[in-house]
Design a protein around this motif. Structure first.
Motif, PDB file in Angstrom:
ATOM      1  N   PRO A 127      29.579  45.534  31.238  1.00 51.54           N
ATOM      2  CA  PRO A 127      30.812  45.319  31.402  1.00 51.54           C
ATOM      3  C   PRO A 127      31.226  45.830  33.036  1.00 51.54           C
ATOM      4  CG  PRO A 127      30.866  47.058  29.875  1.00 51.54           C
ATOM      5  CD  PRO A 127      29.359  46.403  30.136  1.00 51.54           C
ATOM      6  N   ALA A 128      32.049  45.147  33.633  1.00 52.22           N
ATOM      7  CA  ALA A 128      32.303  45.639  35.098  1.00 52.22           C
ATOM      8  C   ALA A 128      33.341  46.969  34.813  1.00 52.22           C
ATOM      9  CB  ALA A 128      33.351  44.352  35.517  1.00 52.22           C
ATOM     10  N   PRO A 129      33.079  47.822  35.494  1.00 49.96           N
ATOM     11  CA  PRO A 129      33.936  49.193  35.441  1.00 49.96           C
ATOM     12  C   PRO A 129      35.087  49.154  35.790  1.00 49.96           C
ATOM     13  CG  PRO A 129      32.344  49.282  37.508  1.00 49.96           C
ATOM     14  CD  PRO A 129      32.077  47.754  36.696  1.00 49.96           C
ATOM     15  N   GLN A 130      35.981  50.012  35.138  1.00 49.36           N
ATOM     16  CA  GLN A 130      37.383  49.837  35.331  1.00 49.36           C
ATOM     17  C   GLN A 130      37.629  50.735  36.550  1.00 49.36           C
ATOM     18  OE1 GLN A 130      39.040  51.422  31.759  1.00 49.36           O
ATOM     19  NE2 GLN A 130      39.079  49.334  30.785  1.00 49.36           N
ATOM     20  N   THR A 131      38.269  50.394  37.481  1.00 48.53           N
ATOM     21  CA  THR A 131      38.778  51.180  38.552  1.00 48.53           C
ATOM     22  C   THR A 131      40.294  51.706  38.574  1.00 48.53           C
ATOM     23  OG1 THR A 131      39.249  49.065  39.881  1.00 48.53           O
ATOM     24  CG2 THR A 131      36.963  50.112  40.046  1.00 48.53           C
ATOM     25  N   ALA A 132      40.397  52.678  38.951  1.00 54.64           N
ATOM     26  CA  ALA A 132      41.965  53.172  39.064  1.00 54.64           C
ATOM     27  C   ALA A 132      42.061  53.889  40.429  1.00 54.64           C
ATOM     28  CB  ALA A 132      42.184  54.150  37.980  1.00 54.64           C
ATOM     29  N   GLN A 184      37.260  37.984  33.054  1.00 58.27           N
ATOM     30  CA  GLN A 184      38.341  37.998  34.232  1.00 58.27           C
ATOM     31  C   GLN A 184      38.813  39.547  34.438  1.00 58.27           C
ATOM     32  OE1 GLN A 184      41.869  35.690  33.219  1.00 58.27           O
ATOM     33  NE2 GLN A 184      42.597  35.727  35.203  1.00 58.27           N
ATOM     34  N   ARG A 185      38.840  39.917  35.697  1.00 56.88           N
ATOM     35  CA  ARG A 185      39.076  41.282  36.308  1.00 56.88           C
ATOM     36  C   ARG A 185      40.691  41.182  36.490  1.00 56.88           C
ATOM     37  NH1 ARG A 185      35.039  44.302  39.861  1.00 56.88           N
ATOM     38  NH2 ARG A 185      36.556  45.820  39.025  1.00 56.88           N
ATOM     39  N   LEU A 186      41.189  42.255  36.109  1.00 58.98           N
ATOM     40  CA  LEU A 186      42.589  42.477  36.265  1.00 58.98           C
ATOM     41  C   LEU A 186      42.774  43.016  37.705  1.00 58.98           C
ATOM     42  CD1 LEU A 186      45.663  42.737  35.270  1.00 58.98           C
ATOM     43  CD2 LEU A 186      44.847  44.819  34.599  1.00 58.98           C
ATOM     44  N   GLN A 187      43.672  42.436  38.636  1.00 54.64           N
ATOM     45  CA  GLN A 187      44.051  42.766  39.717  1.00 54.64           C
ATOM     46  C   GLN A 187      44.940  44.070  39.693  1.00 54.64           C
ATOM     47  OE1 GLN A 187      45.502  39.972  42.723  1.00 54.64           O
ATOM     48  NE2 GLN A 187      45.441  41.323  44.255  1.00 54.64           N
ATOM     49  N   THR A 188      44.414  45.212  40.318  1.00 56.37           N
ATOM     50  CA  THR A 188      45.524  46.180  40.486  1.00 56.37           C
ATOM     51  C   THR A 188      45.769  46.758  41.665  1.00 56.37           C
ATOM     52  OG1 THR A 188      43.562  47.855  40.436  1.00 56.37           O
ATOM     53  CG2 THR A 188      44.186  47.208  38.314  1.00 56.37           C
ATOM     54  N   ASP A 242      50.194  47.367  57.841  1.00 58.74           N
ATOM     55  CA  ASP A 242      49.363  47.041  56.537  1.00 58.74           C
ATOM     56  C   ASP A 242      49.214  47.951  55.598  1.00 58.74           C
ATOM     57  OD1 ASP A 242      49.022  44.500  57.780  1.00 58.74           O
ATOM     58  OD2 ASP A 242      47.327  45.316  59.109  1.00 58.74           O
ATOM     59  N   GLY A 243      49.476  47.556  54.146  1.00 62.40           N
ATOM     60  CA  GLY A 243      49.326  48.924  53.246  1.00 62.40           C
ATOM     61  C   GLY A 243      48.857  48.070  51.847  1.00 62.40           C
ATOM     62  N   VAL A 244      48.588  48.730  50.936  1.00 62.97           N
ATOM     63  CA  VAL A 244      48.272  48.591  49.683  1.00 62.97           C
ATOM     64  C   VAL A 244      48.845  49.017  48.487  1.00 62.97           C
ATOM     65  CG1 VAL A 244      46.238  48.364  48.020  1.00 62.97           C
ATOM     66  CG2 VAL A 244      45.720  48.116  50.507  1.00 62.97           C
ATOM     67  N   MET A 245      49.483  48.396  47.680  1.00 58.66           N
ATOM     68  CA  MET A 245      50.301  48.837  46.682  1.00 58.66           C
ATOM     69  C   MET A 245      49.307  48.692  45.381  1.00 58.66           C
ATOM     70  SD  MET A 245      54.084  48.241  45.219  1.00 58.66           S
ATOM     71  CE  MET A 245      54.961  48.654  46.769  1.00 58.66           C
ATOM     72  N   ARG A 246      49.355  49.575  44.383  1.00 51.04           N
ATOM     73  CA  ARG A 246      48.720  49.396  42.932  1.00 51.04           C
ATOM     74  C   ARG A 246      49.633  49.076  41.956  1.00 51.04           C
ATOM     75  NH1 ARG A 246      49.323  53.972  39.800  1.00 51.04           N
ATOM     76  NH2 ARG A 246      49.778  55.901  40.877  1.00 51.04           N
ATOM     77  N   LEU A 247      49.311  48.750  40.868  1.00 50.01           N
ATOM     78  CA  LEU A 247      50.081  48.594  39.666  1.00 50.01           C
ATOM     79  C   LEU A 247      50.732  49.942  39.431  1.00 50.01           C
ATOM     80  CD1 LEU A 247      48.315  46.028  37.529  1.00 50.01           C
ATOM     81  CD2 LEU A 247      50.544  45.552  39.026  1.00 50.01           C
ATOM     82  N   SER A 248      51.827  49.857  38.851  1.00 47.56           N
ATOM     83  CA  SER A 248      52.490  51.052  38.202  1.00 47.56           C
ATOM     84  C   SER A 248      51.997  51.523  36.775  1.00 47.56           C
ATOM     85  CB  SER A 248      53.786  50.975  38.190  1.00 47.56           C
ATOM     86  OG  SER A 248      54.522  52.068  37.884  1.00 47.56           O
TER      87      SER A 248
END
Length: 177
Positions: free
Chosen positions: A11-16, A54-58, A78-84
């Motif tokens: 399985p694909a590794p979960q990333t945080a 399906q990978r969850l886009q975080t 330019d920036g990146v925001m992650r899910l809360s």
């Protein structure tokens, strides 16, 4: 035992995001691996689903309308925001600044979920509170889009022909279509 280079069965590794402090869910029980040999036959358990996961886009990229200007005069857009996470929304409630002024909640919260902004090494609430009001409003709206709705698309209707269609809001600049 040898694995193929593609590693399709794993399985694909979960990333945080860095600094995220929440428990990871345990993967579904996988069949025990046995050494391959002449007596190895088909697996004894139920067949493994071969449909791709399906990978969850975080994390979601964005571009600020004006940009944050740091102490040296560099503009960061330019920036990146992650899910809360639930933790991201609960921890600021203990902050004295938020208890004294509830409007400060969004500043503290955005400081937790913005993972990158330009070339800054770290983004925190002190950065967010020094942003232009238009950038703060943009980030508040972007936060709502990716966390409440699960995507950055909006269903709209053409004012001339009334035909429905979707527009992508993520990463676009205000006023652009």
């Amino acid at each position: 035992m040898r694995r193929s280079a593609a590693g399709a069965s794993a399985p694909a590794p979960q990333t945080a995001a860095a600094g995220a402090d929440f428990p990871r869910s345990a993967p579904a029980a996988a069949p025990a691996e046995t050494p391959a040999g002449p007596s190895a036959g088909p697996p004894a358990g139920p067949p493994v689903a071969t449909a791709p996961r399906q990978r969850l886009q975080t994390e979601f990229p964005f571009e600020l309308p004006r940009g944050y200007v740091d102490d040296s005069g560099t503009v960061h857009r330019d920036g990146v925001m992650r899910l809360s996470t639930a933790r991201d929304e609960l921890i600021p409630l203990r902050d004295v600044r938020v208890q004294e002024n509830p409007a400060y909640l969004s500043v503290v919260l955005l400081g937790r979920v913005i993972t990158r902004l330009g070339t800054l090494t770290m983004v925190h609430d002190g950065i967010v509170e020094n942003m232009f009001a238009s950038d703060l409003a943009f980030l508040q709206d972007f936060y709502r889009q990716i966390n409440a709705e699960g995507h950055t698309r909006a269903a709209v209707q053409c004012p001339h022909c009334t035909e429905p269609f979707e527009v992508e809001l993520g990463g676009s600049r205000l006023g652009e279509s």
